[in-house]
Design a protein around this motif. Structure first.
Motif, PDB file in Angstrom:
ATOM      1  N   HIS A  96       0.474  -1.064  -0.123  1.00 24.36           N
ATOM      2  CA  HIS A  96       0.180   0.266  -0.298  1.00 24.36           C
ATOM      3  C   HIS A  96       0.761   1.073   0.014  1.00 24.36           C
ATOM      4  N   VAL A  97       1.066   2.034  -1.322  1.00 25.16           N
ATOM      5  CA  VAL A  97       1.116   3.214  -1.227  1.00 25.16           C
ATOM      6  C   VAL A  97       0.736   4.714  -1.306  1.00 25.16           C
ATOM      7  N   SER A  98       1.299   5.431  -0.325  1.00 23.52           N
ATOM      8  CA  SER A  98       0.549   6.760  -0.619  1.00 23.52           C
ATOM      9  C   SER A  98       1.742   8.390  -0.671  1.00 23.52           C
ATOM     10  N   PHE A  99       1.078   9.023  -0.806  1.00 22.62           N
ATOM     11  CA  PHE A  99       2.443  10.348  -0.762  1.00 22.62           C
ATOM     12  C   PHE A  99       2.040  11.397  -0.672  1.00 22.62           C
ATOM     13  N   HIS A 100       2.638  11.902   0.253  1.00 25.93           N
ATOM     14  CA  HIS A 100       2.315  12.844   1.346  1.00 25.93           C
ATOM     15  C   HIS A 100       3.507  14.104   1.070  1.00 25.93           C
ATOM     16  N   PRO A 101       2.823  15.436   1.747  1.00 23.95           N
ATOM     17  CA  PRO A 101       3.282  16.450   1.889  1.00 23.95           C
ATOM     18  C   PRO A 101       4.697  16.158   2.435  1.00 23.95           C
ATOM     19  N   ALA A 102       5.799  17.319   1.634  1.00 23.74           N
ATOM     20  CA  ALA A 102       7.397  17.659   2.563  1.00 23.74           C
ATOM     21  C   ALA A 102       7.714  18.893   2.151  1.00 23.74           C
ATOM     22  N   GLY A 103       6.754  19.454   2.246  1.00 26.58           N
ATOM     23  CA  GLY A 103       7.211  20.776   2.357  1.00 26.58           C
ATOM     24  C   GLY A 103       7.992  21.121   1.840  1.00 26.58           C
ATOM     25  N   HIS A 104       8.878  20.459   0.998  1.00 25.55           N
ATOM     26  CA  HIS A 104      10.653  21.543  -0.056  1.00 25.55           C
ATOM     27  C   HIS A 104      10.240  21.873  -0.805  1.00 25.55           C
ATOM     28  N   ASP A 125      13.302  15.153  -0.082  1.00 24.26           N
ATOM     29  CA  ASP A 125      14.533  16.134   1.068  1.00 24.26           C
ATOM     30  C   ASP A 125      12.662  16.770   1.715  1.00 24.26           C
ATOM     31  N   TYR A 126      13.013  17.295   2.219  1.00 24.29           N
ATOM     32  CA  TYR A 126      11.761  18.284   3.414  1.00 24.29           C
ATOM     33  C   TYR A 126      12.020  19.326   4.197  1.00 24.29           C
ATOM     34  N   LYS A 127      11.258  20.249   4.572  1.00 27.76           N
ATOM     35  CA  LYS A 127      11.566  21.134   4.576  1.00 27.76           C
ATOM     36  C   LYS A 127       9.339  21.186   5.969  1.00 27.76           C
ATOM     37  N   GLN A 129       9.243  24.986   7.253  1.00 31.73           N
ATOM     38  CA  GLN A 129       9.076  25.478   7.284  1.00 31.73           C
ATOM     39  C   GLN A 129       8.206  25.978   6.571  1.00 31.73           C
ATOM     40  N   GLU A 130       7.044  26.675   6.876  1.00 30.27           N
ATOM     41  CA  GLU A 130       5.982  26.505   5.853  1.00 30.27           C
ATOM     42  C   GLU A 130       5.984  27.799   5.060  1.00 30.27           C
ATOM     43  N   ASP A 131       6.527  28.406   3.421  1.00 32.48           N
ATOM     44  CA  ASP A 131       7.005  29.122   3.077  1.00 32.48           C
ATOM     45  C   ASP A 131       6.264  29.781   1.746  1.00 32.48           C
ATOM     46  N   GLY A 132       4.571  29.132   1.830  1.00 34.04           N
ATOM     47  CA  GLY A 132       4.114  29.587   0.920  1.00 34.04           C
ATOM     48  C   GLY A 132       3.424  29.373   0.034  1.00 34.04           C
ATOM     49  N   LEU A 133       3.931  29.003  -1.081  1.00 30.84           N
ATOM     50  CA  LEU A 133       3.740  28.210  -1.705  1.00 30.84           C
ATOM     51  C   LEU A 133       4.030  26.140  -2.154  1.00 30.84           C
ATOM     52  N   SER A 134       4.897  25.996  -1.011  1.00 31.86           N
ATOM     53  CA  SER A 134       4.902  24.219  -1.245  1.00 31.86           C
ATOM     54  C   SER A 134       3.708  24.007   0.044  1.00 31.86           C
ATOM     55  N   THR A 135       2.851  22.931  -0.441  1.00 28.73           N
ATOM     56  CA  THR A 135       1.811  22.239   1.041  1.00 28.73           C
ATOM     57  C   THR A 135       3.409  22.034   1.635  1.00 28.73           C
ATOM     58  N   PRO A 136       2.628  22.090   3.271  1.00 31.38           N
ATOM     59  CA  PRO A 136       3.159  21.933   4.494  1.00 31.38           C
ATOM     60  C   PRO A 136       4.134  20.800   4.509  1.00 31.38           C
ATOM     61  N   PHE A 137       4.840  20.350   5.268  1.00 29.49           N
ATOM     62  CA  PHE A 137       4.994  19.287   5.522  1.00 29.49           C
ATOM     63  C   PHE A 137       4.199  18.267   6.478  1.00 29.49           C
ATOM     64  N   GLU A 138       3.873  17.313   6.408  1.00 27.63           N
ATOM     65  CA  GLU A 138       2.892  16.158   7.162  1.00 27.63           C
ATOM     66  C   GLU A 138       3.369  15.257   8.009  1.00 27.63           C
ATOM     67  N   VAL A 185      20.224  35.604  -6.877  1.00 27.72           N
ATOM     68  CA  VAL A 185      20.540  33.660  -7.816  1.00 27.72           C
ATOM     69  C   VAL A 185      19.745  32.778  -6.592  1.00 27.72           C
ATOM     70  N   GLY A 186      19.019  32.444  -7.809  1.00 26.58           N
ATOM     71  CA  GLY A 186      18.615  30.864  -6.603  1.00 26.58           C
ATOM     72  C   GLY A 186      18.612  29.502  -8.106  1.00 26.58           C
ATOM     73  N   TYR A 187      18.654  28.189  -6.867  1.00 22.32           N
ATOM     74  CA  TYR A 187      18.134  27.287  -7.965  1.00 22.32           C
ATOM     75  C   TYR A 187      16.256  27.730  -9.066  1.00 22.32           C
ATOM     76  N   SER A 188      17.085  27.305 -10.156  1.00 23.05           N
ATOM     77  CA  SER A 188      16.090  27.643 -11.179  1.00 23.05           C
ATOM     78  C   SER A 188      14.762  26.544 -10.359  1.00 23.05           C
ATOM     79  N   LEU A 189      14.297  25.968  -9.836  1.00 23.56           N
ATOM     80  CA  LEU A 189      13.371  24.951  -9.561  1.00 23.56           C
ATOM     81  C   LEU A 189      13.912  25.053  -7.841  1.00 23.56           C
ATOM     82  N   GLY A 190      11.771  25.651  -7.533  1.00 25.74           N
ATOM     83  CA  GLY A 190      12.036  26.234  -5.913  1.00 25.74           C
ATOM     84  C   GLY A 190      12.296  27.051  -5.091  1.00 25.74           C
ATOM     85  N   LYS A 191      14.062  27.370  -4.888  1.00 34.21           N
ATOM     86  CA  LYS A 191      14.712  29.199  -4.845  1.00 34.21           C
ATOM     87  C   LYS A 191      14.031  30.298  -5.227  1.00 34.21           C
TER      88      LYS A 191
END
Length: 280
Positions: A96-104, A125-127, A129-138, A185-191
């Protein structure tokens, strides 16, 4: 994350290895699938779209639906890919597999596997902190948790997102008063998208084309970003602008356009710089 002693890590459930390291990557032996494999495999469950977790060459990809346009943008529009919702349960060869928010970043997921009453979670990878864009870590209850630890040492202490954003906004405002372009300067995906959100409304945002490409993937996923203009830089620019002090700087006018920089302000001239240092 670099895994050490790859052949020795395993989780035993009812005298059976549920996950193990193989040359291709993390393998669920019961489910016959891999998680974030680094070599081509039949079925790859992907935690998120960063290149060290999502690679080309897999027969089929399974990920959160926000990650689908990211992988199509980075790997290829014709890949075989299926997106799922957070918390959506499925069974893959009796696991049984499911995906859950990592907040990264958007679409980042912890992958939960359950077999015969025992639960294993691979975090990616997970974070916290809530950054306002990613679904918060669960927080996912489990018997075994495989954790990334890129910033696991206690020397890494991040300020709150609110304070980080306030500092960035104050810096841009100061530069505007001095008629300077603000360069990040930031990573093109995420930062990059986090910084864009932090400085939204302060001035026109111009982004490197590599960032704009990922911004379009955000739009396809239904995630709104601040207004911005793509900027294709060519030739050897005049050195001008003001680089955020959290970024190490290197002057290299011939190759600067390879780095995913973006500008805030009316002046389009830029320093060459690299190594984004904007939180976890």
């Amino acid at each position: 994350m670099r895994y050490q002693n790859k052949t020795s890590l395993h989780i035993v459930i009812n005298n059976m290895q549920l996950i193990e390291f193989r040359p291709e990557g993390i393998y669920c032996s019961v489910g016959r699938f891999y998680i974030d494999p680094w070599r081509p495999v039949e079925l790859a469950l992907i935690t998120h779209g960063h290149a060290d977790h999502a690679r080309a060459g897999m027969t089929k990809y399974l990920c959160h639906h926000y990650t689908v346009p990211i992988l199509q943008s980075r790997i290829g529009a014709d890949i075989r890919i299926q997106g799922v919702e957070y918390g959506e349960s499925m069974t893959i060869n009796n696991v049984h597999v499911s995906f859950h928010p990592a907040g990264h970043i958007i679409g980042s997921a912890q992958i939960r596997m359950e077999y015969k009453g025992k639960v294993v979670v691979v975090s990616g990878d997970y974070k916290l902190q809530e950054d306002g864009l990613s679904t918060p870590f669960e927080l996912v209850r489990c018997h075994e948790f495989v954790s990334e630890s890129t910033f696991g040492l206690p020397i890494y202490q991040w300020d709150t997102v609110t304070r980080q954003n306030r500092a960035l906004a104050e810096w841009v405002t100061l530069n505007k008063s001095n008629k300077r372009t603000s360069v990040f300067v930031g990573y093109s995906l995420g930062k990059a998208q986090r910084i864009m959100k932090a400085v939204d409304g302060l001035a026109q945002i111009h982004v490197h084309n590599s960032i704009d490409k990922l911004n379009r993937a955000y739009s396809k996923a239904g995630v709104a970003l601040p207004d911005h203009q793509p900027k294709v830089f060519a030739g050897t620019p005049q050195i001008s602008g003001h680089v955020h002090p959290g970024v190490r700087v290197k002057l290299s006018v011939n190759k600067w356009h390879h780095f995913p920089a973006f500008l805030v302000g009316d002046d389009h001239l830029i320093f060459t710089c690299f190594f984004p240092l904007y939180g976890a």
